[in-house]
Design a protein around this motif. Sequence first.
Motif, PDB file in Angstrom:
ATOM      1  N   CYS A 504      48.586  29.653  43.641  1.00  0.00           N
ATOM      2  CA  CYS A 504      48.734  30.305  42.324  1.00  0.00           C
ATOM      3  C   CYS A 504      48.557  29.292  41.192  1.00  0.00           C
ATOM      4  CB  CYS A 504      50.099  30.960  42.189  1.00  0.00           C
ATOM      5  SG  CYS A 504      50.286  32.440  43.172  1.00  0.00           S
ATOM      6  N   PHE A 505      48.962  28.059  41.403  1.00  0.00           N
ATOM      7  CA  PHE A 505      48.703  27.028  40.390  1.00  0.00           C
ATOM      8  C   PHE A 505      47.197  26.762  40.282  1.00  0.00           C
ATOM      9  CE2 PHE A 505      53.081  24.975  40.237  1.00  0.00           C
ATOM     10  CZ  PHE A 505      53.189  25.051  38.856  1.00  0.00           C
ATOM     11  N   ASN A 506      46.545  26.703  41.450  1.00  0.00           N
ATOM     12  CA  ASN A 506      45.146  26.270  41.464  1.00  0.00           C
ATOM     13  C   ASN A 506      44.170  27.277  40.895  1.00  0.00           C
ATOM     14  OD1 ASN A 506      45.487  23.747  42.542  1.00  0.00           O
ATOM     15  ND2 ASN A 506      45.306  24.444  44.662  1.00  0.00           N
ATOM     16  N   ALA A 507      44.474  28.555  41.048  1.00  0.00           N
ATOM     17  CA  ALA A 507      43.477  29.558  40.642  1.00  0.00           C
ATOM     18  C   ALA A 507      44.176  30.882  40.355  1.00  0.00           C
ATOM     19  CB  ALA A 507      42.464  29.750  41.779  1.00  0.00           C
ATOM     20  N   ASP A 508      43.467  31.729  39.641  1.00  0.00           N
ATOM     21  CA  ASP A 508      44.002  33.060  39.394  1.00  0.00           C
ATOM     22  C   ASP A 508      43.816  33.886  40.669  1.00  0.00           C
ATOM     23  OD1 ASP A 508      44.544  35.622  38.774  1.00  0.00           O
ATOM     24  OD2 ASP A 508      43.250  35.735  37.020  1.00  0.00           O
ATOM     25  N   VAL A 509      44.895  34.016  41.417  1.00  0.00           N
ATOM     26  CA  VAL A 509      44.798  34.672  42.722  1.00  0.00           C
ATOM     27  C   VAL A 509      45.585  35.980  42.782  1.00  0.00           C
ATOM     28  CG1 VAL A 509      44.294  32.583  44.043  1.00  0.00           C
ATOM     29  CG2 VAL A 509      46.664  33.168  43.574  1.00  0.00           C
ATOM     30  N   ALA A 510      46.017  36.480  41.635  1.00  0.00           N
ATOM     31  CA  ALA A 510      46.851  37.695  41.636  1.00  0.00           C
ATOM     32  C   ALA A 510      46.115  38.852  42.301  1.00  0.00           C
ATOM     33  CB  ALA A 510      47.251  38.050  40.217  1.00  0.00           C
ATOM     34  N   GLY A 511      44.880  39.101  41.887  1.00  0.00           N
ATOM     35  CA  GLY A 511      44.113  40.211  42.450  1.00  0.00           C
ATOM     36  C   GLY A 511      43.775  39.958  43.908  1.00  0.00           C
ATOM     37  N   PHE A 512      43.464  38.721  44.221  1.00  0.00           N
ATOM     38  CA  PHE A 512      43.106  38.339  45.593  1.00  0.00           C
ATOM     39  C   PHE A 512      44.262  38.655  46.551  1.00  0.00           C
ATOM     40  CE2 PHE A 512      43.153  35.215  49.005  1.00  0.00           C
ATOM     41  CZ  PHE A 512      41.847  35.253  49.481  1.00  0.00           C
ATOM     42  N   TYR A 513      45.480  38.233  46.182  1.00  0.00           N
ATOM     43  CA  TYR A 513      46.630  38.497  47.048  1.00  0.00           C
ATOM     44  C   TYR A 513      46.979  39.982  47.066  1.00  0.00           C
ATOM     45  CZ  TYR A 513      47.934  33.593  47.923  1.00  0.00           C
ATOM     46  OH  TYR A 513      47.966  32.291  48.345  1.00  0.00           O
ATOM     47  N   THR A 514      46.830  40.645  45.895  1.00  0.00           N
ATOM     48  CA  THR A 514      47.178  42.066  45.840  1.00  0.00           C
ATOM     49  C   THR A 514      46.373  42.839  46.872  1.00  0.00           C
ATOM     50  OG1 THR A 514      47.733  41.881  43.522  1.00  0.00           O
ATOM     51  CG2 THR A 514      47.232  44.094  44.314  1.00  0.00           C
ATOM     52  N   LYS A 515      45.088  42.547  46.918  1.00  0.00           N
ATOM     53  CA  LYS A 515      44.206  43.223  47.878  1.00  0.00           C
ATOM     54  C   LYS A 515      44.696  42.985  49.310  1.00  0.00           C
ATOM     55  CE  LYS A 515      40.469  42.500  50.705  1.00  0.00           C
ATOM     56  NZ  LYS A 515      40.280  41.517  51.712  1.00  0.00           N
ATOM     57  N   TRP A 516      44.996  41.745  49.617  1.00  0.00           N
ATOM     58  CA  TRP A 516      45.391  41.401  50.997  1.00  0.00           C
ATOM     59  C   TRP A 516      46.755  42.003  51.347  1.00  0.00           C
ATOM     60  CZ3 TRP A 516      48.800  37.220  52.855  1.00  0.00           C
ATOM     61  CH2 TRP A 516      48.643  36.957  54.229  1.00  0.00           C
ATOM     62  N   LEU A 517      47.653  41.980  50.371  1.00  0.00           N
ATOM     63  CA  LEU A 517      48.992  42.517  50.626  1.00  0.00           C
ATOM     64  C   LEU A 517      48.938  44.014  50.912  1.00  0.00           C
ATOM     65  CD1 LEU A 517      50.966  40.490  47.939  1.00  0.00           C
ATOM     66  CD2 LEU A 517      51.280  40.329  50.417  1.00  0.00           C
ATOM     67  N   LYS A 518      48.002  44.703  50.276  1.00  0.00           N
ATOM     68  CA  LYS A 518      47.891  46.140  50.565  1.00  0.00           C
ATOM     69  C   LYS A 518      47.497  46.374  52.019  1.00  0.00           C
ATOM     70  CE  LYS A 518      47.092  47.826  45.908  1.00  0.00           C
ATOM     71  NZ  LYS A 518      46.118  48.389  44.957  1.00  0.00           N
ATOM     72  N   ASP A 519      46.688  45.475  52.569  1.00  0.00           N
ATOM     73  CA  ASP A 519      46.351  45.595  53.992  1.00  0.00           C
ATOM     74  C   ASP A 519      47.571  45.327  54.864  1.00  0.00           C
ATOM     75  OD1 ASP A 519      43.593  46.274  53.913  1.00  0.00           O
ATOM     76  OD2 ASP A 519      43.228  44.283  53.106  1.00  0.00           O
ATOM     77  N   MET A 520      48.432  44.447  54.353  1.00  0.00           N
ATOM     78  CA  MET A 520      49.650  44.135  55.111  1.00  0.00           C
ATOM     79  C   MET A 520      50.509  45.399  55.269  1.00  0.00           C
ATOM     80  SD  MET A 520      52.215  41.003  54.294  1.00  0.00           S
ATOM     81  CE  MET A 520      50.992  39.721  54.313  1.00  0.00           C
TER      82      MET A 520
END
Length: 912
Positions: A504-520
């Motif tokens: 999260c420090f390195n890059a804007d990953v909010a959307g990236f994780y959101t997508k993956w978490l929905k698969d979870m």
Amino acid sequence: MKTRFTITLLFLMLVNCLYAGLSISDLTCEYKTNPHGMDETHPRLGWILNATEMNTMQTAYQVQVSLDTKTFKTNPVWDSGKTDSDQSFQVVYNGADLQSATRYYWRVKVWDNHNNESEWSEPAYWEMGLLSPKDWKATWIRPDLEENLTELNPAPMLRKEFQLEAKVKSARAYITSLGLYEFQLNGKRVGEQVLTPGWTTFLHRIQYQTYDVTDLLKTGDNAVGVTLGDGWYRGTLAWGDKSLPRDRTLKLLLQIEITFTNGKTETIVTDNTWKSNTGPILMSDLFMGETYDARLEHVNWTKSGFDDSEWHRVIVSADPGIEIAAPDGPPVLKIQELKPVAKSVTPEGDIVFDMGQNMVGWLRFKVKGPKGTTIEIRHAEVLDKDGNFYTENLRRAKQTITYTLKGDGVQVFEPHFTWQGFQYFTVKGWPGEPTLDDFTGVVVHSNITPTMEFSCSNPMLNQLQHNIQWGQKGNFVDVPTDCPQRDERMGWTGDAQVFASTACFNADVAGFYTKWLKDMIYDQKESGAIPDVVPNIRWSLDPVQRCGASGWSDAVVVIPWTVYQYYNDTRILSVMYDSMVKWIKFMQTNAGDDYIWSESNQLGDWLSFNSQSSSYPGAYTDKEFIATAYFAYSTGLVAKIADILGKDEDAKAFTDLREKIKSAFIQEFMTPDGRLSPNTQTAYSLALSFDLIPESLKAKTASRLAANVNEFGHITTGFLGTPLISLCLSNNGYLDEAYMLLNRKTYPSWLYPITRGATTIWERWDGIKPDGTFQTPTMNSYNHYAYGAIGNWMYRTITGINNDPAQPGFKHIFFAPQPGGDLTWAKAEYKSLYGPIRSSWEISDGTFTLTLDIPVNTFATIQLPNAEIVNIKVNDKSLIETAALSNIRQQGNNVLLQSGSGHYTFEYNLKE
Ligand code: BGC
């Protein structure tokens, strides 16, 4: 006359800007700039404030949304009115229902605490995709081709021609596939995205992409062509376990919506009028690489007039009945290019090129030679100690490109449905001498916007930072993966969990994780257990009891919490809440009445330090200790999350549960004197970080951790202890020990791989052993981000950029740089959603100079190390004289103070 008017207008605008001193930029919708194809019906809007005055906070905003840029005032779809609020992102659209395939323009103005009112921002927009299954008029089709599903098959190609009667005003293509797709219209590739539609849990959902294809269509004859690849859907990745109960044929769904200038509309869809065939791609597989025979190309097959009379028909197939979702995350793109830096011949006689960087993506090459010549390119991460090409650690993954020339001048090639993790490649069968210039490395990953720049006076730490960021690039390919090269490349939950803060420090990953978490959510078992990998393709390997490993499954709680911390995203907390609760219940059921989760079938502190000495068993931390610690940690987080979401009863129940687990933990694993069993660095780090030690014993416990570190002189932690140990040390008065671990150059340490030339983070502390031999090829990746979790400590401690958990999204920044080791300067810039947060310091002749940038609409607490109030100058004035600073106080060796937004330089002599 007109020019004079424009100049005057520009001048007035400039004057206005200068005087108002408050403006708005960087408008985003769901973390994206002007996104297309959204299906979020309550999108969240954000903007950045720019102000010339220090100490500026937003006091109100007004958002207007409209169907075009001229009717914001007269006919808005939503006008928030002037709304008293300091919220400048996560502002939820609250207007009329949003319609499919419609573009919405929006603009915003703000007011601040100095009574400034900004101009309206430049308009931005978002565009909706297909919101309901009913909007899809297209049918799923598949090629009518014979395939042998026990082996890898040629990539099918599907095409159709169509006529358009009028001039196209606008056109959108909505497309998805089971398998990967490459989409062309009238001979041109559509869009820049690769590896589409990406990787989701295919049994339940798939992403679709939206493209603006207005400029690719023409009046008259048109043609569309789509090539399909195995990708994550089938092929060696998915077939390895032969477990997913599903039909394995590749399928396509495409719909092009066209609006003509005469107002009429037309829709082109996949249906039974399409044709199919195979072509030059004889095999393309994520692990294996690609076999391409250019002689089999169908020239101009995506142009009109192509003769497809010999092609096969297609078969309309049943709707797979899964959710078709717009992507939450960024697309996977070709992000950058590298040129090889060296070419040599190995002792074994291979021609080897060195990219100078362990990279993920593929090679583009240009080649000229006789028709029928076959070239083979193999990829590897390392050379062995004799300088020979080494691929054993790739296990089953062949990562091989085989290309047969069609003998028609210079040919330029890039593979289609595969990628390679490599620094070196070897070339066989090249016509003539291959040169450096013939090859270009194409770096491919999800287009996560970089948000962290860090550097300091120690070049090795800068290399470490480089390696951490490259580890993230290579393993953020639509899913957060463990590694990008061997036959694995899966969404290992534990790896993602331990790296989330650094990511999260390195890059804007909010959307990236959101997508993956929905698969979870989809992959979570009925029992509440979360599989080790998401999307779960290890179905057959994950019966209930193998599913639910501590530190891995806890990703379901820790990652949403982390996203909330960095982006003040409460929506992801609500979306994931039920899954989190199910996971806690799973642990509770398994732990039983004594709250000690004695689960032996765990992954534990994966890859912790293991010695060869017969007298030392290794730094083994008992699995039930870890499981119980994580049980308490996740339960505590869910209690906080319940509180944030206003679920008061749950908050209370989970707080009580956490207390019970904590008491049980103390009773089971801790002596009255603060000694833990197991006596490992990981055990102390988990207990301290997860607040499992009674207040009165914290100092003692921390001193035991420090003693253990000093006794070994190095880190002994694995995946779970490593992200925690350094913060535990520095937060508890052992900064020197934390720097000692960081600066150590011999195995095991973060810098040891750098002494061996690493350009990414290794999976193991000794991927290449001190004697130059390799760790076991059964598990030895040179690009695994987990140990890169030290980035979090570097940004927080060296440059001191910290968030306040109680005021997420960096609303309140806690600056606490802690110089140490032999560093003489360090600097970092983190692009928060409020704007860039900067911290840089330098020590010269005993003078400490610290420069900070605090974005508009935030405030900060600043901790100045080894300082005395009277000695400090800020922006060349004495501290006390500076009105924007308040609450100045001495706390031990440090001075603390509070400040509003602005640019500050502090200067003082360090106390002895
Ligand atoms: C993966 C890991 C993962 C681990 C757990 C490995 O094969 O590469 O990073 O977390 O398995 O079992």
